[in-house]
Design a protein around this motif. Structure first.
Motif, mmCIF file in Angstrom:
data_model
loop_
_atom_site.group_PDB
_atom_site.id
_atom_site.type_symbol
_atom_site.label_atom_id
_atom_site.label_comp_id
_atom_site.label_asym_id
_atom_site.label_seq_id
_atom_site.Cartn_x
_atom_site.Cartn_y
_atom_site.Cartn_z
ATOM 1 N N THR A 88 0.822 -1.212 0.000
ATOM 2 C CA THR A 88 0.000 0.000 0.000
ATOM 3 C C THR A 88 0.859 1.266 0.000
ATOM 4 N N TYR A 108 -2.574 -5.227 -7.828
ATOM 5 C CA TYR A 108 -1.170 -5.643 -7.873
ATOM 6 C C TYR A 108 -1.020 -7.063 -7.359
ATOM 7 N N ARG A 114 8.765 -9.820 5.566
ATOM 8 C CA ARG A 114 8.669 -9.427 6.984
ATOM 9 C C ARG A 114 9.474 -10.451 7.775
ATOM 10 N N GLY A 121 1.906 -20.988 7.321
ATOM 11 C CA GLY A 121 1.031 -19.851 7.043
ATOM 12 C C GLY A 121 1.649 -18.502 7.384
ATOM 13 N N TYR A 123 5.299 -16.576 6.788
ATOM 14 C CA TYR A 123 6.598 -16.711 6.139
ATOM 15 C C TYR A 123 7.307 -15.366 6.127
ATOM 16 N N GLN A 128 1.273 -11.379 -2.008
ATOM 17 C CA GLN A 128 -0.061 -10.787 -1.846
ATOM 18 C C GLN A 128 -0.627 -10.443 -3.224
ATOM 19 N N VAL A 131 -5.752 -4.589 -4.085
ATOM 20 C CA VAL A 131 -6.209 -3.425 -4.850
ATOM 21 C C VAL A 131 -6.054 -2.172 -3.992
ATOM 22 N N ARG A 259 -6.491 -4.088 13.214
ATOM 23 C CA ARG A 259 -5.520 -4.300 12.129
ATOM 24 C C ARG A 259 -4.099 -3.966 12.601
ATOM 25 N N LEU A 261 -1.583 -2.467 11.009
ATOM 26 C CA LEU A 261 -0.861 -1.327 10.445
ATOM 27 C C LEU A 261 -1.542 -0.046 10.921
ATOM 28 N N TYR A 263 -2.172 2.968 9.436
ATOM 29 C CA TYR A 263 -2.707 4.045 8.600
ATOM 30 C C TYR A 263 -4.223 4.011 8.384
ATOM 31 N N ALA A 282 -6.122 -15.269 9.062
ATOM 32 C CA ALA A 282 -6.443 -14.055 8.291
ATOM 33 C C ALA A 282 -5.912 -14.245 6.873
ATOM 34 N N GLY A 284 -6.776 -12.148 4.416
ATOM 35 C CA GLY A 284 -6.744 -10.862 3.729
ATOM 36 C C GLY A 284 -7.271 -9.780 4.644
ATOM 37 N N GLY A 285 -6.923 -8.541 4.327
ATOM 38 C CA GLY A 285 -7.438 -7.457 5.146
ATOM 39 C C GLY A 285 -7.178 -6.121 4.480
ATOM 40 N N GLY A 309 -3.466 -12.619 1.265
ATOM 41 C CA GLY A 309 -2.244 -13.430 1.342
ATOM 42 C C GLY A 309 -2.350 -14.691 0.496
ATOM 43 N N ARG A 312 -1.523 -18.137 2.204
ATOM 44 C CA ARG A 312 -2.577 -18.627 3.108
ATOM 45 C C ARG A 312 -3.829 -19.025 2.347
HETATM 46 P P1 HAM Z 1 -1.860 -7.106 6.245
HETATM 47 O O1 HAM Z 1 -3.045 -7.472 7.099
HETATM 48 O O2 HAM Z 1 -0.588 -6.819 6.924
HETATM 49 O O3 HAM Z 1 -2.340 -5.884 5.370
HETATM 50 O O4 HAM Z 1 -1.613 -8.270 5.211
HETATM 51 C C1 HAM Z 1 -2.633 -8.731 4.360
HETATM 52 C C2 HAM Z 1 -2.593 -10.254 4.267
HETATM 53 O O5 HAM Z 1 -1.284 -10.703 3.887
HETATM 54 C C3 HAM Z 1 -2.850 -10.966 5.596
HETATM 55 O O6 HAM Z 1 -4.232 -11.067 5.854
HETATM 56 C C4 HAM Z 1 -2.220 -12.330 5.327
HETATM 57 O O7 HAM Z 1 -3.111 -13.148 4.586
HETATM 58 C C5 HAM Z 1 -1.036 -11.987 4.437
HETATM 59 N N1 HAM Z 1 0.206 -11.972 5.227
HETATM 60 C C6 HAM Z 1 0.691 -10.966 5.991
HETATM 61 N N2 HAM Z 1 1.851 -11.334 6.573
HETATM 62 C C7 HAM Z 1 2.116 -12.603 6.169
HETATM 63 C C8 HAM Z 1 3.181 -13.547 6.402
HETATM 64 N N3 HAM Z 1 4.230 -13.248 7.163
HETATM 65 N N4 HAM Z 1 3.097 -14.769 5.801
HETATM 66 C C9 HAM Z 1 2.044 -15.079 5.008
HETATM 67 N N5 HAM Z 1 1.038 -14.241 4.744
HETATM 68 C C10 HAM Z 1 1.060 -13.019 5.310
HETATM 69 C C11 HAM Z 1 -1.553 -5.259 4.434
HETATM 70 O O8 HAM Z 1 -0.527 -5.730 4.017
HETATM 71 C C12 HAM Z 1 -2.154 -3.984 3.898
HETATM 72 N N6 HAM Z 1 -1.219 -3.415 2.903
HETATM 73 C C13 HAM Z 1 -3.523 -4.224 3.308
HETATM 74 C C14 HAM Z 1 -4.140 -2.993 2.740
HETATM 75 C C15 HAM Z 1 -4.167 -2.631 1.440
HETATM 76 N N7 HAM Z 1 -4.742 -2.036 3.428
HETATM 77 C C16 HAM Z 1 -5.129 -1.077 2.604
HETATM 78 N N8 HAM Z 1 -4.772 -1.424 1.384
#
Ligand code: HAM
Length: 421
Positions: A88, A108, A114, A121, A123, A128, A131, A259, A261, A263, A282, A284-285, A309, A312
């Motif tokens: 994002t 995208y 990270r 599940g 990593y 990802q 949108v 959540r 993050l 922002y 989770a 997605g989010g 994700g 997942r």
């Molecule tokens: P996030 O909740 O940090 O949000 O990550 C979204 C999804 O990425 C999670 O629900 C999970 O399925 C997957 N995910 C996150 N970390 C990991 C990991 N270490 N291993 C496997 N899967 C993972 C975001 O990233 C925000 N950018 C979402 C967003 C977009 N908000 C607004 N626009």
């Protein structure tokens, strides 16, 4: 001089290689996502894997993602850069840089990094799809975005997905709510876990995410965000709910959903897969974001998005036995019983004619070559033996009709295959 290592190298902890057929399944998943997003008017954006560290600061200086898990380093020219932990921030940075016409609706797909404790599940390198939309302050857009993610899971065949929904209110609501939560937790700090106390100092709202038993009782009594919403934020949230109701998309209001993050403002949501273990369920989010464009140097611009994700989601697909890897597919497989140039030239003739074709190198028995042909998913085995070669013909065996076969002259081969494919 460096010699070979004592032990063969392995991929780093939390980083995985994806081999076929799983790799085709991933590609197919991204294809499905592209189709769903494309049909709603979203265009693809391809973003760099690394950004200036400052771009990611706004993901949250009080979050683990930024303070503990970021792969950051100093580049050769002294710039502090980082591998993206999410997309994002990069998307909004690109928006500020290019100022595309509004609304900017993009999708995208890509890898993020990270430095988390790896487990099933979770990593250190994960993919990802997502949108982002910039430039629209309309609750119906929240509905569009949430529905898009929902539709995607449905299209994959997933049935055990739940949508959790919350509103964090406007910036000021969130500040007031954070203070109310901080006061509540502080008053009952003797009951909280060590980890919760540490989080409380940095980011009180994140304590609400704690799954520890001792924290749960205190959290259950914490103030509710709904009680701190301004009139505008409450009206926006009501419209989002009405939209989802109207589309028949089920959701649960989860007023502890903050959540990971920093922002977010107003609508936040998460999709969880009930087929997965609760710790990593989770899939997605997302949500609306607060001041992200301004903080990255742009004009005030409304934004909302989500990320799903991929790793997942595929685990959830396994658990629900849906969305298998696409089966191998090939037009023709050349079985070479003579050696020499014939099989080589025939394979290239087919490829030049726009067909997919493969062959075995180094000969081998008819039986073992036919096995390779089957594994390749080929429709036809093209057998080149001495008899065929002598009269410039090929034996065409149809592998999907119980092995029916015919002899075809090389000059007629392409036309013949075309009429049968
Ligand atoms: P996030 O909740 O940090 O949000 O990550 C979204 C999804 O990425 C999670 O629900 C999970 O399925 C997957 N995910 C996150 N970390 C990991 C990991 N270490 N291993 C496997 N899967 C993972 C975001 O990233 C925000 N950018 C979402 C967003 C977009 N908000 C607004 N626009």
């Amino acid at each position: 001089m460096t010699g070979p290592p004592d032990q063969p190298f392995r991929s780093l902890s939390g980083m995985r290689d994806v081999l076929a057929p799983e790799s085709s399944r991933r590609r197919a998943l991204v294809g499905e996502f592209a189709a769903v997003a494309g049909s709603a008017g979203y265009e693809e954006v391809v973003l760099p894997l690394v950004e200036d560290l400052g771009v990611f600061r706004r993901v949250g200086e009080a979050t683990d993602v930024v303070t503990k898990e970021m792969y950051d380093f100093v580049d050769k020219d002294g710039t502090r850069i980082a591998l993206r932990p999410e997309m994002t921030a990069g998307a909004v940075r690109a928006f500020v840089q290019h100022r595309p016409t509004l609304p900017w609706k993009v999708w995208y797909a890509g890898s993020n990094f990270r430095h988390e404790r790896p487990q099933k599940g979770r990593y250190r390198s994960f993919d990802q799809v997502g949108v982002e939309v910039l430039g629209v302050d309309d609750a119906d857009l929240d509905v569009e975005v949430i529905a898009l993610g929902w539709r995607f899971y449905q299209r994959l065949g997933l049935r055990r997905i739940r949508l959790l929904l919350n509103s964090l209110g406007e910036h000021e609501d969130r500040v007031r709510y954070t203070e109310a939560v901080r006061r509540h937790l502080h008053a009952r700090r003797d009951e909280l876990s060590e980890a919760a106390l540490e989080t409380l100092e940095r980011n009180p709202l994140r304590v609400l995410d704690s799954k520890r038993r001792e924290d749960r009782a205190v959290i259950a009594d914490a103030p509710k965000v709904a009680e701190h919403l301004s009139e505008d934020a409450a009206a926006h949230f009501a419209r989002v709910r009405a939209g989802l109701d109207s589309l028949g998309i089920p959701y649960t209001i989860e007023d502890r959903l903050v959540r990971g993050l920093d922002y977010y403002r107003r609508t936040t949501f998460e999709y969880v897969a009930d087929a997965l273990d609760a710790a990593q369920n989770a899939v997605g989010g997302g949500g609306r974001y607060d001041r992200l464009a301004e903080d990255l140097g742009g004009p005030p611009t409304d934004g909302i998005g989500f990320a799903l994700g991929v790793d997942r989601i595929l685990l959830a697909c396994d658990a629900e036995s849906v969305f298998p890897a696409p089966s191998a597919d090939m037009d023709a497989f050349v079985v070479d019983l003579v050696g020499g140039a014939a099989a080589r030239d025939l394979t290239h003739l087919l490829r030049d004619a726009g067909m997919s074709a493969d062959r075995r190198f180094g000969g081998g028995s008819m039986k073992s070559q036919m096995k390779s042909a089957d594994r390749s998913g080929a429709r036809f085995a093209l057998i080149v033996g001495d008899d065929e070669l002598a009269v410039d013909e090929v034996t065409v065996r149809d592998l999907r009709s119980g092995g029916e076969q015919r002899r075809v002259h090389r000059d007629q081969l392409i036309d013949d295959l075309r009429t049968h494919l």
